[in-house]
Design a protein around this motif. Structure first.
Motif, PDB file in Angstrom:
ATOM      1  N   ALA A   1      -4.229   2.824   3.272  1.00  0.00           N
ATOM      2  CA  ALA A   1      -5.539   2.614   2.813  1.00  0.00           C
ATOM      3  C   ALA A   1      -6.484   3.720   2.725  1.00  0.00           C
ATOM      4  N   GLU A   2      -6.263   4.371   4.203  1.00  0.00           N
ATOM      5  CA  GLU A   2      -7.472   5.682   4.184  1.00  0.00           C
ATOM      6  C   GLU A   2      -6.756   6.628   3.382  1.00  0.00           C
TER       7      GLU A   2
ATOM      8  N   THR B   1      -7.620  13.015   0.105  1.00  0.00           N
ATOM      9  CA  THR B   1      -7.434  13.853  -1.234  1.00  0.00           C
ATOM     10  C   THR B   1      -8.089  15.330  -0.668  1.00  0.00           C
TER      11      THR B   1
ATOM     12  N   GLY C   1      -5.267   6.509   0.507  1.00  0.00           N
ATOM     13  CA  GLY C   1      -5.449   6.521  -0.807  1.00  0.00           C
ATOM     14  C   GLY C   1      -7.011   6.781  -1.304  1.00  0.00           C
ATOM     15  N   ALA C   2      -7.640   6.993  -0.380  1.00  0.00           N
ATOM     16  CA  ALA C   2      -9.340   7.150  -0.702  1.00  0.00           C
ATOM     17  C   ALA C   2      -9.386   8.658  -1.170  1.00  0.00           C
ATOM     18  N   PRO C   3     -10.700   8.919  -1.892  1.00  0.00           N
ATOM     19  CA  PRO C   3     -10.790  10.407  -2.226  1.00  0.00           C
ATOM     20  C   PRO C   3     -11.055  11.209  -1.071  1.00  0.00           C
TER      21      PRO C   3
ATOM     22  N   ARG D   1       0.711  -1.108   0.030  1.00  0.00           N
ATOM     23  CA  ARG D   1       0.009  -0.079  -0.054  1.00  0.00           C
ATOM     24  C   ARG D   1       0.813   1.242   0.041  1.00  0.00           C
TER      25      ARG D   1
END
Length: 420
Positions: free
Chosen positions: A287-288, A295, A290-292, A93
């Motif tokens: 993982a968190e 961003t 990598g979430a929209p 990840r």
């Protein structure tokens, strides 16, 4: 994370605290008091944030019981089949999140990551070019109180006296004069983005390794709100807390050609067994990130910092570089008749918690603050403008600190760290 999952994590934590209260009420009281402190004041320390309930759940899991010296598939202890899975997931990840060929997620801290990078690339006595401590460099960038200053010959570059920006001409001149084995780009109190391409060019000219110490901006990098050092640096060292919002710990990113050297520098050269509960929590945080939603969060952190910096300027503080590109702001409260140490004390009494820092001029200390934690709480530009006004009121002593504390607590009730 679903509401149900978050509720289950919170319930598990509550059950753990109930058990702790029964067995060790003294320590339970400390934990509960700290929880209350965090929830009733504004955490503006640039290096702090609030992890998610899922990250906290991994930190408090039975993985904390497992000894796992070595790496997945090559451990020095039995029974590592499951923690091997967790570490592989974390490494995959991290590498995917930052576009790196290799990731090591075992370092216990950012300083541990930097130590391992030096161990992999340098020998005692080598010359290293890094930002000077009074200009924003970290302890691991040559402090005589730190292993770095004792084992290596550090030369410090600095910022321009007028703009407060890194003087790349000076960096190049020092590299030509001292022929460093490595150049370190990164700091703990520089509010602008480093020019990684310029550092790469200077390092190539000097025949030096380029080490990016991205402990502060790496979370912004994950959210696309800051330039990525990975394509430019030979090695990137970072923390997994701060803006990245994971557990306290470190990581190293590098190319495949340095992977084995980095891994051996972490274990067995500088560390023993990995903290597998922390490694698993890092995987959750990656993982968190990598979430929209992350961003959006990272860009809001920067937007908030810019508004807060502008507000502090309006209140009469001197903001270094005139603003910020990141989550981080450094400022001199001297125009309001107070130094950094006194400012920190006054602000703390009003529930505004931050740090002091060196300033690139004179011997006075300024203040360093960041917007990562308050943005996690859901605050936006309007709240940043309000906080800036509170700074001015407190530092000019226009209102009693207890009155301002009441206003701060109103904010934290509206935007709690962990909504019930």
């Amino acid at each position: 994370m679903s509401v149900t999952t978050a509720a289950h994590a919170t319930a598990a934590q509550a059950a753990g605290l109930d058990a702790l209260r029964r067995q060790d009420p003294e320590i339970a009281d400390v934990i509960l008091a700290e929880e209350a402190r965090q929830a009733s004041s504004l955490q503006l320390i640039a290096a702090e944030n609030f992890t998610s309930p899922a990250v906290l759940a991994a930190l408090g899991s039975p993985l904390a019981n497992k000894y796992a010296e070595g790496y997945p598939g090559a451990r020095h202890h039995g029974g590592c089949e499951l923690v091997d899975v967790a570490e592989r997931i974390a490494c995959e990840r991290a590498a995917a999140l930052f576009g790196a060929e290799h990731a090591n997620v075992q370092p216990h801290s950012g300083s541990s990551a930097v130590l391992a990078a030096y161990a992999a690339l340098l020998r005692p006595g080598d010359t290293v070019l890094a930002m000077g401590l009074t200009h924003g460099g970290h302890l691991t960038h040559g402090s005589p109180a730190n292993f770095s200053g004792r084992w290596f010959d550090f030369v410090g570059y600095g910022v321009d006296g007028e703009s407060g920006l890194i003087d790349y001409g000076q960096v190049r001149a020092l590299a030509r004069e001292h022929h460093p084995r490595a150049i370190v780009c990164g700091s703990i109190s520089y509010p602008r983005h480093p020019d990684y391409a310029a550092f790469r060019e200077i390092a190539d000219e000097a025949g030096a390794y380029l080490i990016a110490d991205a402990a502060h901006p790496i979370g912004l990098v994950a959210g696309g709100a800051a330039p990525n050092p990975v394509p430019y640096a030979d090695v990137v060292c970072a923390t997994t807390h701060k803006v990245l919002r994971g557990p306290r710990g470190g990581m190293i990113l590098c190319g495949a050609e340095l992977a084995e050297r980095i891994d051996r520098a972490v274990f067995p050269f500088t560390q023993g067994g990995a903290q597998m509960h922390t490694v698993a929590a890092k995987a959750v945080a990656f993982a968190e990130a990598g979430a929209p939603a992350f961003t959006a969060y990272a860009h809001q952190v920067v937007a908030n910092a810019r508004v807060l910096a502008a507000g502090l300027l309006t209140e009469g503080l001197t903001v270094t570089t005139g603003g910020t590109d990141t989550h981080l702001i450094t400022a001199d409260p001297a125009p309001l008749g107070v130094d950094g140490q006194a400012a920190r004390s006054r602000l703390a009494a009003a529930g505004l918690v931050l740090d002091t820092c060196a300033l690139p001029w004179g011997d006075a200390r300024g203040i360093r603050l960041g917007t990562a934690a308050v943005t996690t709480q859901g605050m936006r530009e309007a709240e940043m403008a309000r906080i800036a006004v509170l700074f001015g009121v407190v530092l000019r002593e226009e209102r009693d600190a207890r009155e301002v504390l009441a206003e701060v607590r109103e904010l934290t009730r509206t935007y709690p760290p962990y909504p019930g």
